[in-house]
Design a protein around this motif. Structure first.
Motif, PDB file in Angstrom:
ATOM      1  N   VAL A 133     -47.587  -5.882  13.303  1.00 21.76           N
ATOM      2  CA  VAL A 133     -47.992  -4.724  14.096  1.00 21.76           C
ATOM      3  C   VAL A 133     -48.375  -5.095  15.527  1.00 21.76           C
ATOM      4  CG1 VAL A 133     -48.816  -3.473  12.054  1.00 21.76           C
ATOM      5  CG2 VAL A 133     -50.395  -4.941  13.321  1.00 21.76           C
ATOM      6  N   ASN A 134     -48.474  -4.048  16.359  1.00 20.23           N
ATOM      7  CA  ASN A 134     -48.914  -4.244  17.734  1.00 20.23           C
ATOM      8  C   ASN A 134     -50.369  -3.824  17.939  1.00 20.23           C
ATOM      9  OD1 ASN A 134     -48.859  -1.448  17.856  1.00 20.23           O
ATOM     10  ND2 ASN A 134     -47.095  -1.333  19.211  1.00 20.23           N
ATOM     11  N   ASP A 135     -51.081  -3.575  16.842  1.00 16.51           N
ATOM     12  CA  ASP A 135     -52.481  -3.147  16.947  1.00 16.51           C
ATOM     13  C   ASP A 135     -53.377  -3.880  15.946  1.00 16.51           C
ATOM     14  OD1 ASP A 135     -51.663  -1.957  14.598  1.00 16.51           O
ATOM     15  OD2 ASP A 135     -52.487   0.022  15.074  1.00 16.51           O
ATOM     16  N   SER A 136     -53.204  -5.185  15.845  1.00 14.77           N
ATOM     17  CA  SER A 136     -53.973  -5.949  14.867  1.00 14.77           C
ATOM     18  C   SER A 136     -55.473  -5.984  15.178  1.00 14.77           C
ATOM     19  CB  SER A 136     -53.445  -7.375  14.743  1.00 14.77           C
ATOM     20  OG  SER A 136     -53.644  -8.084  15.947  1.00 14.77           O
ATOM     21  N   SER A 137     -55.864  -5.586  16.371  1.00 14.17           N
ATOM     22  CA  SER A 137     -57.299  -5.563  16.694  1.00 14.17           C
ATOM     23  C   SER A 137     -57.989  -4.337  16.085  1.00 14.17           C
ATOM     24  CB  SER A 137     -57.500  -5.564  18.212  1.00 14.17           C
ATOM     25  OG  SER A 137     -56.961  -4.379  18.774  1.00 14.17           O
ATOM     26  N   VAL A 138     -57.210  -3.399  15.562  1.00 10.59           N
ATOM     27  CA  VAL A 138     -57.759  -2.165  15.007  1.00 10.59           C
ATOM     28  C   VAL A 138     -57.894  -2.284  13.491  1.00 10.59           C
ATOM     29  CG1 VAL A 138     -57.396   0.322  14.744  1.00 10.59           C
ATOM     30  CG2 VAL A 138     -56.700  -0.826  16.862  1.00 10.59           C
ATOM     31  N   ASN A 139     -59.111  -2.122  12.983  1.00 10.38           N
ATOM     32  CA  ASN A 139     -59.380  -2.203  11.547  1.00 10.38           C
ATOM     33  C   ASN A 139     -59.097  -0.836  10.918  1.00 10.38           C
ATOM     34  OD1 ASN A 139     -60.229  -2.862   8.984  1.00 10.38           O
ATOM     35  ND2 ASN A 139     -62.400  -2.830   9.482  1.00 10.38           N
ATOM     36  N   ALA A 140     -57.818  -0.508  10.846  1.00  6.15           N
ATOM     37  CA  ALA A 140     -57.365   0.757  10.263  1.00  6.15           C
ATOM     38  C   ALA A 140     -55.882   0.621   9.967  1.00  6.15           C
ATOM     39  CB  ALA A 140     -57.603   1.910  11.238  1.00  6.15           C
ATOM     40  N   THR A 141     -55.355   1.558   9.209  1.00  6.18           N
ATOM     41  CA  THR A 141     -53.931   1.521   8.924  1.00  6.18           C
ATOM     42  C   THR A 141     -53.125   1.681  10.207  1.00  6.18           C
ATOM     43  OG1 THR A 141     -52.257   2.247   7.345  1.00  6.18           O
ATOM     44  CG2 THR A 141     -53.536   3.974   8.464  1.00  6.18           C
ATOM     45  N   THR A 142     -51.856   1.365  10.152  1.00  6.94           N
ATOM     46  CA  THR A 142     -50.970   1.399  11.314  1.00  6.94           C
ATOM     47  C   THR A 142     -49.813   2.343  11.039  1.00  6.94           C
ATOM     48  OG1 THR A 142     -51.548  -0.864  11.887  1.00  6.94           O
ATOM     49  CG2 THR A 142     -49.498  -0.039  12.776  1.00  6.94           C
ATOM     50  N   THR A 143     -49.379   3.068  12.049  1.00  3.88           N
ATOM     51  CA  THR A 143     -48.244   3.972  11.891  1.00  3.88           C
ATOM     52  C   THR A 143     -46.933   3.194  11.911  1.00  3.88           C
ATOM     53  OG1 THR A 143     -47.915   4.314  14.261  1.00  3.88           O
ATOM     54  CG2 THR A 143     -49.503   5.772  13.145  1.00  3.88           C
ATOM     55  N   ALA A 144     -45.872   3.843  11.487  1.00  3.18           N
ATOM     56  CA  ALA A 144     -44.538   3.235  11.517  1.00  3.18           C
ATOM     57  C   ALA A 144     -44.129   2.902  12.949  1.00  3.18           C
ATOM     58  CB  ALA A 144     -43.516   4.165  10.865  1.00  3.18           C
ATOM     59  N   ALA A 145     -44.555   3.689  13.917  1.00  5.48           N
ATOM     60  CA  ALA A 145     -44.196   3.447  15.317  1.00  5.48           C
ATOM     61  C   ALA A 145     -44.769   2.132  15.839  1.00  5.48           C
ATOM     62  CB  ALA A 145     -44.678   4.602  16.194  1.00  5.48           C
ATOM     63  N   ASN A 146     -45.842   1.621  15.221  1.00  2.00           N
ATOM     64  CA  ASN A 146     -46.484   0.374  15.651  1.00  2.00           C
ATOM     65  C   ASN A 146     -46.135  -0.797  14.753  1.00  2.00           C
ATOM     66  OD1 ASN A 146     -47.671   2.003  17.511  1.00  2.00           O
ATOM     67  ND2 ASN A 146     -49.690   1.960  16.629  1.00  2.00           N
ATOM     68  N   THR A 147     -45.179  -0.620  13.846  1.00  2.00           N
ATOM     69  CA  THR A 147     -44.836  -1.615  12.828  1.00  2.00           C
ATOM     70  C   THR A 147     -43.382  -2.043  12.988  1.00  2.00           C
ATOM     71  OG1 THR A 147     -46.380  -0.544  11.302  1.00  2.00           O
ATOM     72  CG2 THR A 147     -44.743  -2.020  10.337  1.00  2.00           C
ATOM     73  N   ILE A 148     -43.138  -3.358  13.188  1.00  2.00           N
ATOM     74  CA  ILE A 148     -41.742  -3.797  13.338  1.00  2.00           C
ATOM     75  C   ILE A 148     -41.143  -4.348  12.053  1.00  2.00           C
ATOM     76  CG2 ILE A 148     -41.964  -4.232  15.805  1.00  2.00           C
ATOM     77  CD1 ILE A 148     -41.767  -7.289  15.031  1.00  2.00           C
ATOM     78  N   ALA A 149     -41.981  -4.701  11.071  1.00  2.00           N
ATOM     79  CA  ALA A 149     -41.449  -5.224   9.809  1.00  2.00           C
ATOM     80  C   ALA A 149     -42.478  -5.002   8.709  1.00  2.00           C
ATOM     81  CB  ALA A 149     -41.123  -6.700   9.933  1.00  2.00           C
ATOM     82  N   ARG A 150     -41.951  -4.810   7.489  1.00  2.00           N
ATOM     83  CA  ARG A 150     -42.833  -4.596   6.330  1.00  2.00           C
ATOM     84  C   ARG A 150     -42.258  -5.326   5.133  1.00  2.00           C
ATOM     85  NH1 ARG A 150     -43.184  -0.517   2.153  1.00  2.00           N
ATOM     86  NH2 ARG A 150     -45.280  -0.589   1.281  1.00  2.00           N
TER      87      ARG A 150
END
Length: 175
Positions: A133-150
């Motif tokens: 993700v591009n928001d690893s500093s956030v202690n919460a789930t991440t949207t698909a828009a911020n996720t490049i691989a799963r």
């Protein structure tokens, strides 16, 4: 006759759980799905480096997050992001990662991401999904828009003294 060229990005990875004794408790090789947002991320990063147009660059990836869902990864939609976020599992990439290495002469290049969850971090009896993700500093789930691989993997029981590491390889194979 025109020469046809293609580019493939292949994602693989490893999950390793090490107990407090230093013994490997779990190890799994996995395939990871590069999401539609991931495709856009790599194309945007490449285009941003080209002059004179220099379009806007994508927000850089910063780390990984974990979850507890076995929902099959998908290119877009619900399966392209964490389904059940594990609170406190947001971590940055380790040390000097990501790295870029040659796969071999004229074979392509490997981009490797790596993160570690040390003792006491992301303790859970059923960890089974991870994302870049591009928001690893956030202690919460991440949207698909911020996720490049799963990825999803066999559920792991990470106890308080265990260390979990995930290594992802995105191989860029041109022909």
């Amino acid at each position: 006759m025109a020469h046809k060229s293609s580019l493939h990005i292949v994602g693989t990875g490893t999950i390793k759980l090490i107990g407090s004794s230093g013994r490997i408790k779990a190890y799994e090789k996995v395939s990871n799905l590069i999401t539609t947002a991931g495709d856009l991320y790599y194309v945007t990063r490449a285009a941003a480096a080209v002059a004179p147009a220099t379009p806007a660059d994508a927000t850089k990836m910063t780390g990984m997050k974990l979850g507890t869902s076995a929902t099959t990864p998908t290119k877009s939609g619900a399966g392209a992001a964490l389904v059940l976020y594990k609170t406190g599992s947001n971590v940055s990439f380790s040390g000097s990662y990501p790295t870029v290495t040659s796969i071999g002469a004229d074979l392509g290049y490997r981009l490797t991401y790596y993160s570690t969850w040390g003792p006491g971090v992301a303790t859970d009896t059923a960890l089974s999904e991870a994302v870049i993700v591009n928001d690893s500093s956030v202690n919460a789930t991440t949207t698909a828009a911020n996720t490049i691989a799963r990825i999803t993997f066999t559920a792991i029981n990470k106890q308080a003294g265990d260390t979990l590491s995930i290594s992802w390889a995105h191989d860029f194979l041109g022909a």
